[in-house]
Scaffold this active site. Structure first.
Site, PDB file in Angstrom:
ATOM      1  N   HIS A 177       0.856  -1.182   0.000  1.00 35.11           N
ATOM      2  CA  HIS A 177       0.000   0.000   0.000  1.00 35.11           C
ATOM      3  C   HIS A 177       0.895   1.236   0.000  1.00 35.11           C
ATOM      4  CE1 HIS A 177      -2.952   2.913   1.605  1.00 35.11           C
ATOM      5  NE2 HIS A 177      -3.903   2.052   1.267  1.00 35.11           N
ATOM      6  N   ASP A 254       2.260  -4.693   7.841  1.00 36.06           N
ATOM      7  CA  ASP A 254       0.990  -4.011   7.603  1.00 36.06           C
ATOM      8  C   ASP A 254      -0.103  -5.065   7.697  1.00 36.06           C
ATOM      9  OD1 ASP A 254      -1.297  -2.829   6.617  1.00 36.06           O
ATOM     10  OD2 ASP A 254      -0.423  -2.174   4.721  1.00 36.06           O
ATOM     11  N   GLN A 257      -5.348  -5.682   6.506  1.00 37.49           N
ATOM     12  CA  GLN A 257      -6.289  -6.593   5.856  1.00 37.49           C
ATOM     13  C   GLN A 257      -6.337  -7.962   6.520  1.00 37.49           C
ATOM     14  OE1 GLN A 257      -8.374  -5.637   3.574  1.00 37.49           O
ATOM     15  NE2 GLN A 257      -7.490  -3.632   3.092  1.00 37.49           N
ATOM     16  N   LYS A 280     -11.374  -0.668   9.582  1.00 38.37           N
ATOM     17  CA  LYS A 280     -11.496  -1.899   8.804  1.00 38.37           C
ATOM     18  C   LYS A 280     -11.939  -3.080   9.667  1.00 38.37           C
ATOM     19  CE  LYS A 280      -8.364  -0.953   4.928  1.00 38.37           C
ATOM     20  NZ  LYS A 280      -8.006   0.450   5.154  1.00 38.37           N
ATOM     21  N   CYS A 423      -4.699   2.487  -3.897  1.00 38.43           N
ATOM     22  CA  CYS A 423      -3.459   2.921  -3.226  1.00 38.43           C
ATOM     23  C   CYS A 423      -2.332   1.920  -3.456  1.00 38.43           C
ATOM     24  CB  CYS A 423      -3.683   3.132  -1.733  1.00 38.43           C
ATOM     25  SG  CYS A 423      -4.778   4.514  -1.358  1.00 38.43           S
TER      26      CYS A 423
END
Length: 467
Positions: A177, A254, A257, A280, A423
């Protein structure tokens, strides 16, 4: 309206309209495919609930907890498939925010009166809930930030600027991202460090063998996603961390997700830093968090200066608080933190393993259904016994721009998907495209949502191919 070069498109545009509906629309194109069911009570799934008696899917069970899903958009029942961008919020989160502002709104840490003490207690309880949720060893390893982007920048401007020097190497993947790329570009420009990128293998997954070959004693940091927001691929973080630590490198994960969709255990992963965002994972916008190992956080200088992050202030210098306060200057997002705590309670009440198991099946159903649509190209690995795809599909349709697809789905069918580069412009360039459409699921989605989306997508394709 955007269109692919050389392709004429036209969409009958109408202004959005919204209408709350009270009955579920019955679809007449149900498949006969079986789907895992859960026995649970009517409103919220709780493990071991003795009142559980109705066998329904997790999506059907939890939808009533999300009032936003119970409405019409442009004359059609809303089908929300943009969960990789942000999730919807259950009533318990909305009520937690309301309760804070109605009942004990006050600043934290600096007051001895009842409201301040109550706000501080709930704010710090949310930190403890996050620590427990990702199995951090201590709640002081959790730093509240505005979002995951700020969390990455915090590491970049504190640990990065303090520890990186010319010719040091930072390894990333081409599928990161932008928020995991741009801060390290800044740091590289300031320190002389070198950015190196792992590209995709033939399965459209970041090439782990290439990553291992890139590693050397020059590698000081590895920045990597857990799940790609475009490819739906899941990287072997434990292996990546082990290989990185063997050469003395630190690892930043990261997990935006992954944390909302599966069990994430930071002690098992052994990552040095991990970031995620509230919005999220069914929590409010405007807050995220950084997990950092205690011994690393304690060596990092402040990110911002101001109140809360100090120990003592003199006219010519200041001393700083211990983590996490050192990194939380000013009045924090108190209500948002409390709302995130409520979201974690909600997710934990369902069980992250149960959410993951349900989404594995729903993800495969989405992938297989989309594969059957003529002219569709899905990006990322194909699911198999050994390959798990996250519950999203980025795709393109031959000769139709993804923004035209997303617009028509919204205005003619009430289906919300995302279009653009998500992104991830370097990844899209590597794939040879400028943009893609993306349908992404969460546990409150159902097989019927997928079927309606496929029905609407076929109608969309037929419309554009009619010219």
């Amino acid at each position: 309206m955007m269109a692919m070069e050389g392709v004429a498109t036209a969409v009958a545009v109408k202004l959005p309209s919204f209408k709350i509906i009270r009955r579920t629309t019955t679809l007449n194109f149900r498949s006969s495919r079986s789907f895992r069911s859960f026995s649970a009570s009517a409103s919220t799934l709780r493990e071991g609930d003795p009142s559980a008696s109705v066998s329904v899917s997790l999506g059907d069970l939890t939808r009533p907890d999300f009032p936003i899903l119970n409405q019409e958009v442009n004359g059609s029942k809303l089908v929300y498939l943009d969960n990789a961008a942000t999730s919807q919020k259950p009533m318990v989160v909305l009520k937690a925010l309301q309760n804070y502002y109605e009942g004990y709104n006050s600043n934290v840490h600096r007051g001895i009166h009842f409201l301040s003490a109550k706000a501080t207690e709930e704010y710090e309880l949310a930190r403890k809930k996050i620590a427990s949720f990702i199995n951090a060893s201590d709640s002081r390893e959790i730093v509240f930030t505005r979002n995951a982007t700020e969390a990455i920048n915090l590491v970049a401007y504190t640990w990065g600027l303090q520890n990186l020097k010319p010719e040091d190497e930072i390894i990333l993947t081409i599928a990161e991202h932008h928020s995991a790329i741009v801060p390290w570009q800044f740091v590289a420009q300031k320190t002389g460090a070198v950015l190196k990128y792992v590209t995709l293998n033939q399965n459209e997954v970041p090439d782990i063998n290439m990553f291992k070959e890139m590693l050397s004693t020059k590698t000081k940091l590895v920045v990597v996603h857990h799940i790609s927001n475009v490819l739906a691929s899941v990287l072997p973080i434990e292996d990546i961390v082990l290989q990185s630590h063997n050469v003395g490198a630190k690892v930043l994960v990261d997990a935006c997700q992954s944390v909302p969709h599966m069990v994430v255990d930071v002690q098992n992963l052994d990552a040095d830093f991990l970031v995620a965002s509230s919005h999220k994972m069914c929590g409010p916008t405007g807050i995220g968090f950084l997990y950092g190992k205690s011994h690393l956080l304690s060596t990092m200088p402040p990110f911002l200066g101001g109140g809360e992050m100090i120990s003592d202030v003199f006219l010519d210098h200041s001393t700083y608080a211990e983590p996490p306060s050192r990194f939380e200057a000013g009045t924090p997002a108190i209500g948002e933190a409390i709302g995130l705590g409520a979201a974690i309670d909600y997710l934990s009440g369902i069980s992250m393993q149960k959410i993951h198991d349900y989404e594995v099946e729903l993800s495969r159903y989405l992938y297989e259904s989309l594969c059957a649509v003529p002219g569709v190209r899905i990006y990322g690995p194909a699911p198999s016994e050994n390959v798990y795809r996250a519950a999203l599909c980025s795709f393109n349709v031959e000769n139709i721009h993804p923004t035209d697809i997303a617009t028509f789905l919204d205005q003619q069918h009430g289906v919300a998907i995302r279009s653009g580069h998500h992104c991830a412009q370097p990844l899209h360039r590597d794939l040879g495209i400028n943009a893609s459409a993306r349908a992404s699921l969460h546990f409150y989605n159902t097989k019927e949502d997928v079927e309606y989306f496929i029905h609407a997508l076929n109608d969309t394709i037929n419309f554009f191919n009619s010219f």
